[in-house]
Write a protein that holds these residues in place. Sequence first.
Motif, short mmCIF file in Angstrom:
data_model
loop_
_atom_site.label_atom_id
_atom_site.label_comp_id
_atom_site.label_asym_id
_atom_site.label_seq_id
_atom_site.Cartn_x
_atom_site.Cartn_y
_atom_site.Cartn_z
N GLY A 26 8.81 10.85 -2.57
CA GLY A 26 8.37 10.13 -1.38
C GLY A 26 9.55 9.89 -0.45
N ASP A 27 9.67 8.69 0.07
CA ASP A 27 10.72 8.34 1.02
C ASP A 27 12.02 8.02 0.28
OD1 ASP A 27 11.31 5.54 3.30
OD2 ASP A 27 12.17 7.56 3.24
N ILE A 28 12.62 9.06 -0.32
CA ILE A 28 13.79 8.85 -1.17
C ILE A 28 15.02 8.42 -0.40
CG2 ILE A 28 12.98 10.43 -2.97
CD1 ILE A 28 14.86 12.53 -1.70
N PHE A 29 15.07 8.69 0.89
CA PHE A 29 16.25 8.34 1.68
C PHE A 29 16.35 6.83 1.89
CE2 PHE A 29 17.64 12.52 2.31
CZ PHE A 29 16.52 13.32 2.47
N GLY A 30 15.26 6.13 1.57
CA GLY A 30 15.29 4.68 1.68
C GLY A 30 15.77 3.98 0.43
N ILE A 31 16.12 4.76 -0.62
CA ILE A 31 16.52 4.18 -1.90
C ILE A 31 17.99 3.85 -1.92
CG2 ILE A 31 16.75 4.60 -4.37
CD1 ILE A 31 14.28 6.35 -4.22
N ASN A 32 18.32 2.66 -2.39
CA ASN A 32 19.71 2.26 -2.58
C ASN A 32 19.97 2.17 -4.08
OD1 ASN A 32 22.26 1.15 -2.65
ND2 ASN A 32 21.88 -0.28 -0.99
N THR A 33 20.04 0.96 -4.61
CA THR A 33 20.30 0.77 -6.03
C THR A 33 19.09 1.17 -6.87
OG1 THR A 33 21.87 -1.01 -5.59
CG2 THR A 33 20.90 -0.93 -7.79
N MET A 34 19.35 1.81 -7.98
CA MET A 34 18.32 2.12 -8.97
C MET A 34 18.76 1.56 -10.31
SD MET A 34 17.18 6.00 -8.03
CE MET A 34 15.62 5.87 -8.93
N GLY A 35 17.78 1.29 -11.16
CA GLY A 35 18.16 0.72 -12.44
C GLY A 35 17.06 0.82 -13.47
#
Length: 115
Positions: A26-35
């Motif tokens: 999806g809108d992956i460019f809006g992702i910052n931190t993942m966990g």
Amino acid sequence: QVQLVESGGGLVQAGGSLRLSCAASGDIFGINTMGWYRQAPGNQRELVARITSGGRTNYGDSVKDRFIVSRDNAKNTLYLQMNSLKPEDTGVYYCHALWRSIGRWGQGTQVTVSS
């Protein structure tokens, strides 16, 4: 929107290893931190490990020196390498992404560690 799909859970004996994956779409460019978070029956959901878009990591105290979190931005995938697993690591493991300041969760994958 962003969608997160976990895979790699299962049953393993104490002392063994597993590798979890979380594929983002999806809108992956809006992702910052993942966990990764986990929840055992009767317990609250707790932080396992997280990683920023720049690669900075932090871990829950109970998994330090045993688990490694990483991400492959080219593949839009988050990983959790779990080593020296203990029965107390049993639970549902959830992928989490901070997407445009909004938290998004995957559906979870079960990890069971037998003694």
